[in-house]
Write a protein that holds these residues in place. Structure first.
Motif, short mmCIF file in Angstrom:
data_model
loop_
_atom_site.label_atom_id
_atom_site.label_comp_id
_atom_site.label_asym_id
_atom_site.label_seq_id
_atom_site.Cartn_x
_atom_site.Cartn_y
_atom_site.Cartn_z
N PRO A 142 29.58 45.65 52.88
CA PRO A 142 28.68 46.75 52.56
C PRO A 142 29.27 47.62 51.44
CG PRO A 142 28.90 46.53 54.94
CD PRO A 142 29.93 45.63 54.33
N TYR A 143 28.43 48.01 50.49
CA TYR A 143 28.95 48.74 49.34
C TYR A 143 29.48 50.12 49.74
CZ TYR A 143 24.82 51.81 48.86
OH TYR A 143 23.84 52.75 49.06
N THR A 184 40.99 36.05 45.73
CA THR A 184 39.64 36.20 46.27
C THR A 184 39.01 37.50 45.77
OG1 THR A 184 40.15 34.93 48.26
CG2 THR A 184 38.27 36.42 48.37
N GLN A 185 37.78 37.41 45.27
CA GLN A 185 37.06 38.57 44.78
C GLN A 185 36.29 39.23 45.93
OE1 GLN A 185 37.19 39.70 41.45
NE2 GLN A 185 38.84 38.22 41.45
N VAL A 186 36.38 40.55 46.02
CA VAL A 186 35.65 41.30 47.05
C VAL A 186 34.62 42.19 46.34
CG1 VAL A 186 35.83 42.97 48.93
CG2 VAL A 186 37.67 41.31 48.56
N TYR A 187 33.37 42.10 46.82
CA TYR A 187 32.29 42.86 46.21
C TYR A 187 31.54 43.64 47.28
CZ TYR A 187 33.02 39.64 42.31
OH TYR A 187 33.58 38.89 41.29
N GLY A 188 31.13 44.86 46.95
CA GLY A 188 30.29 45.65 47.83
C GLY A 188 28.84 45.54 47.40
N VAL A 189 27.95 45.22 48.32
CA VAL A 189 26.53 45.05 48.01
C VAL A 189 25.68 45.75 49.07
CG1 VAL A 189 26.91 42.85 46.84
CG2 VAL A 189 26.38 42.86 49.29
#
Length: 230
Positions: free
Chosen positions: A208-209, A118-123
């Protein structure tokens, strides 16, 4: 010795049913917008034009990868995101949003089940206006909000793969472990036409990034901006 600096950012401007005169003028205008920035990591960007005059499609983009073994301008590197945000405020006619898009290498668990791919991204909160470009739309709940970012709230938005696999399609309000920390699912994005498979386009989590920066030791940030120029 100065720190190594690596940065990647992308800017997309796409719109349909745009007049030919607007298409022709927009590329030169966008180039001037970038050049007007005092930050050299932005002002030196190369603008590519793949617009189609016959189909009245405006398509401009920037894809910059900057890597310096010794950062030549630490102050400008540090203020990069703020300078991009300032451009958005100055030119709302072509730029509608800016968000860090930080890739995080960390663990994702639901109970005893571990999601290894699973890819985790902060935005940021502006990602709410951009997810359509990724073939996604909000199916349940909400997006990351401004207060989530400033307060570093442990909330997340998940893709349909996690929603179905971990929660049987009922993930809203449930909890998953990200980097060993419980995060509450506040939103679920539809998978669109993507297949629900491990490591696939719908197997991701957005946080949250500001949290992503704490989890990851990486300094790599991709920054995306979108516009619906008319």
């Amino acid at each position: 010795m100065a720190d190594t600096m690596k940065m990647e950012y992308k800017i997309f401007l796409e719109a349909e049913d745009v007049s030919q005169s607007r298409i022709l003028s927009c590329a030169s205008y966008m180039k001037r917008v970038l050049e007007s920035c005092n930050n050299p990591y932005i002002s030196r960007a190369e603008l590519d034009d793949e617009s189609d005059l016959d189909d009245f499609v405006l398509r401009l983009f920037v894809e910059e990868e900057i890597e310096e073994k010794e950062c030549t301008n630490p102050a400008m590197a540090e203020s990069f995101i703020e300078d991009m945000a300032e451009l958005v405020e100055q030119y709302p006619d072509v730029l509608s949003g800016v968000t860090p898009y930080v890739s995080v290498n960390t663990s994702v668990r639901s109970g005893a089940e571990k999601f290894k791919r699973t890819q985790v991204y902060g935005v940021s909160e502006d990602f709410a206006d951009m997810d359509a470009a990724f073939g996604e739309e909000l199916a349940q709940g909400r997006y990351i909000k401004y207060l989530d970012v400033t307060r570093r709230s442990t909330v997340c938005v998940i893709g349909e793969y996690i929603n179905q696999t971990a929660f049987g399609g009922d993930g809203l309000g449930k909890s998953i472990q990200i980097g060993g920390v419980p995060y509450t699912v506040v939103g679920i994005l539809s998978g669109g036409s993507y297949a629900l498979e491990e490591g696939g386009p719908s197997d991701y989590v957005y946080i949250p990034y500001t949290n992503a920066g704490k989890i990851s030791d990486s300094t790599e940030v991709s920054l995306y901006m979108f516009s619906c120029a008319g």
